[in-house]
Design an enzyme around this catalytic site. Sequence first.
Site, short mmCIF file in Angstrom:
data_model
loop_
_atom_site.label_atom_id
_atom_site.label_comp_id
_atom_site.label_asym_id
_atom_site.label_seq_id
_atom_site.Cartn_x
_atom_site.Cartn_y
_atom_site.Cartn_z
N LEU A 9 97.91 7.51 22.29
CA LEU A 9 96.68 7.23 21.56
C LEU A 9 96.55 8.22 20.39
O LEU A 9 96.32 9.41 20.60
CB LEU A 9 95.47 7.37 22.49
CG LEU A 9 95.58 6.59 23.81
CD1 LEU A 9 94.31 6.77 24.63
CD2 LEU A 9 95.84 5.12 23.55
N ARG A 16 86.23 16.73 14.89
CA ARG A 16 85.90 18.13 15.14
C ARG A 16 86.86 19.10 14.47
O ARG A 16 86.61 20.29 14.41
CB ARG A 16 85.83 18.37 16.67
CG ARG A 16 84.65 17.68 17.31
CD ARG A 16 84.80 17.53 18.83
NE ARG A 16 85.65 16.40 19.20
CZ ARG A 16 85.85 15.97 20.45
NH1 ARG A 16 85.28 16.60 21.46
NH2 ARG A 16 86.64 14.94 20.70
N ASP A 111 96.57 14.52 21.49
CA ASP A 111 96.08 15.84 21.06
C ASP A 111 96.33 16.91 22.13
O ASP A 111 95.52 17.78 22.36
CB ASP A 111 94.59 15.77 20.68
CG ASP A 111 93.69 15.33 21.82
OD1 ASP A 111 94.21 14.92 22.88
OD2 ASP A 111 92.45 15.40 21.64
N ASN A 178 89.45 15.41 33.53
CA ASN A 178 90.44 14.43 33.10
C ASN A 178 91.26 15.00 31.95
O ASN A 178 90.72 15.48 30.96
CB ASN A 178 89.68 13.17 32.65
CG ASN A 178 90.57 12.16 31.95
OD1 ASN A 178 91.77 12.11 32.20
ND2 ASN A 178 89.97 11.35 31.10
N TYR A 373 118.29 40.65 -8.44
CA TYR A 373 118.17 39.21 -8.18
C TYR A 373 119.56 38.59 -8.22
O TYR A 373 120.28 38.73 -9.21
CB TYR A 373 117.27 38.51 -9.22
CG TYR A 373 117.31 37.01 -9.03
CD1 TYR A 373 116.82 36.45 -7.86
CD2 TYR A 373 117.86 36.18 -9.99
CE1 TYR A 373 116.88 35.08 -7.65
CE2 TYR A 373 117.92 34.80 -9.79
CZ TYR A 373 117.43 34.27 -8.61
OH TYR A 373 117.50 32.91 -8.40
N ASN A 384 129.96 45.98 -5.29
CA ASN A 384 128.65 46.64 -5.28
C ASN A 384 127.92 46.28 -6.58
O ASN A 384 128.50 46.35 -7.66
CB ASN A 384 128.84 48.16 -5.19
CG ASN A 384 127.51 48.86 -4.99
OD1 ASN A 384 127.04 49.02 -3.86
ND2 ASN A 384 126.89 49.28 -6.09
C1 UD1 Z 1 89.12 12.31 26.20
C2 UD1 Z 1 88.63 11.69 27.52
C3 UD1 Z 1 88.09 12.79 28.42
C4 UD1 Z 1 89.15 13.84 28.65
C5 UD1 Z 1 89.67 14.38 27.30
C6 UD1 Z 1 90.86 15.27 27.55
C7 UD1 Z 1 87.82 9.44 27.01
C8 UD1 Z 1 86.61 8.59 26.81
N1 UD1 Z 1 87.60 10.72 27.24
O1 UD1 Z 1 87.96 12.85 25.55
O2 UD1 Z 1 87.69 12.22 29.67
O3 UD1 Z 1 88.63 14.89 29.43
O4 UD1 Z 1 90.10 13.30 26.47
O5 UD1 Z 1 91.28 15.86 26.36
O6 UD1 Z 1 88.90 8.93 26.99
N2 UD1 Z 1 91.81 7.95 20.21
C9 UD1 Z 1 92.23 6.70 19.76
N3 UD1 Z 1 91.29 5.80 19.36
C10 UD1 Z 1 89.96 6.06 19.41
C11 UD1 Z 1 89.54 7.31 19.88
C12 UD1 Z 1 90.48 8.22 20.29
O7 UD1 Z 1 93.42 6.43 19.69
O8 UD1 Z 1 89.18 5.18 19.02
C13 UD1 Z 1 92.82 8.93 20.59
C14 UD1 Z 1 92.68 10.21 19.80
O9 UD1 Z 1 93.49 10.16 18.63
C15 UD1 Z 1 93.15 11.27 20.78
C16 UD1 Z 1 92.83 10.68 22.14
O10 UD1 Z 1 92.62 9.30 21.93
O11 UD1 Z 1 94.55 11.48 20.70
C17 UD1 Z 1 91.61 11.32 22.77
O12 UD1 Z 1 90.50 11.17 21.91
P1 UD1 Z 1 89.38 12.30 21.81
O13 UD1 Z 1 88.34 11.81 20.87
O14 UD1 Z 1 89.99 13.62 21.55
O15 UD1 Z 1 88.79 12.26 23.30
P2 UD1 Z 1 88.01 13.42 24.04
O16 UD1 Z 1 86.62 13.47 23.54
O17 UD1 Z 1 88.81 14.67 24.00
CA CA Z 2 90.64 15.34 22.98
#
Ligand code: UD1
Ligand code: CA
Length: 490
Positions: A9, A16, A111, A178, A373, A384
């Site tokens: 994902l 942030r 991430d 999670n 240089y 040298n």
């Molecule tokens: C998510 C989890 C949370 C977990 C945490 C761990 C959900 C709802 N929550 O929260 O339970 O504890 O990760 O780090 O899943 N992404 C997409 N499409 C979107 C939104 C996000 O592909 O529409 C991808 C982001 O690029 C990222 C990952 O999903 O790589 C997680 O998204 P992020 O917004 O960081 O989720 P968290 O708030 O950290």
């Molecule tokens: Ca995250």
Amino acid sequence: MSVSAAIILAAGEGVRMHSRTPKVLHTFAGKTFLSRILSAVQGLKPGKIVVVVRHCGQQVADAARKQIPDVDIVQQDEIPGTGRAVQCAVTALGSDFIRSAQGPIVVTAADMPLLDTQTLSSLVSSHESQHNTATVLSMSLDQPFGYGRIVRANDGSFEKIVEERDADDSEKKITEVNTSVYAFDPHVLADSIAHLNANNDQKEFYLTDALAAARTSGHVGVCKAADTLTVSGVNDRIQLARLEKAYHLRICEKWMRAGVTIDDPATTWIDDDVVIGQDAEILPGCFLKGSTKIGEGAIIGPYSTITDTVIGEETRVDRAVIESSHIGARVDIGPWTHMRFASNFADDTKAGAFVETKNATVDHGTKVPHLIYVGDTHIGHDSNLGGGTITANWDGKNKLHTEIGSGVHIGAGNMIVAPVTIGDNVTTGAGAVVRHEVHDQSLVFSENTQHEVRNWIPRYERTNENWDFDKNMPRADEKSDQSSQSHKGE
Ligand code: UD1
Ligand code: CA
């Protein structure tokens, strides 16, 4: 059983981070988050790797394809949320794939820069050995703030995941969280994401809700990660800095256990593909980057940055910056030396203080000390270069080559104007300007006339008493017997 597909994902904006660069293309210890997660997933040898993109989608897709040319890129639509991202990926995989898939599908956030193949494999093993329909990778944290909490039923089994923003006070006290890494049986994944809704604080489709839904098809397991560093997520730059620091400390400890002295691990940053020989010593403030290799017994630092460079045994590097170069054994470098790309110094050579080199090959025993240089140049062995010498390699348009032989003694402050060849055993006088070929065994010097005007008075102090304005010379010299001016050729 093998993993049929891995879904990464990577569509989120990473709000942030407050960055123009999408979060997954930020670097962590020399590689992007995306590159790291792709390598970890690749280690599982899944049938397919799917990367879900949206924010800066083209840029993220290009980066993924560069590393894995046959990766499947799926575009997430305008509906937000991790659950929506997986819906898009499953739609792209297609119902035929889901029906005939032979192993679990692994889903992971992008991430998590330290997620590794071993952790993913242990999740898959736990999923299979417990015959789960879905398994979530969890970890326990003293400070679980920000993560989704794993809510367990009274019998200890998995019940649901509640996001921080949706959690009540008692749920917020749960320390098991999670990690955003899951294994699903393919048809269970397809079924449990089919009915997601956005009834939550963020009004997003949460993938976490699919875990609760998966309970209707069978057992949902929780696999606890042994190492929290490996599964830590990065949402902002504070978490990035903290995780990177913890990781670098861990790398330093690995090398110390392998016999490398690291004087100050807190200020030493070593990328993960760097290799360091036994009894090497890394002094404070060093950055060892990329594919750098440090030879046994080498002493590096303080304050040196070495990138994609091989350093030989017992070489000494002091306050230097070295990039994409090859340095032999027992070379003496620094202090304050900048060796740019393709600076190839053979064994027992020297690059001294305030020396800059680039695309320079220097053979055995040759010394390039003191404010020099050297660019686009080959120097033979045991030569040298005098302090302050410059190879003038740029005519305003082209970079031009300088060839200097072996046993050559270049005087101080020479200007060597490329393209030019200097033969073996040549000596040049101080301040020589070398523009033409010099044959073996020759002496070269340039006509540098030394002029002296005695009793000199600067323009603003001249009066009729001290200066003869007609002759334009000091009056003191008119009275003396000495010649007023001398011109000495060299
Ligand atoms: C998510 C989890 C949370 C977990 C945490 C761990 C959900 C709802 N929550 O929260 O339970 O504890 O990760 O780090 O899943 N992404 C997409 N499409 C979107 C939104 C996000 O592909 O529409 C991808 C982001 O690029 C990222 C990952 O999903 O790589 C997680 O998204 P992020 O917004 O960081 O989720 P968290 O708030 O950290
Ligand atoms: Ca995250």
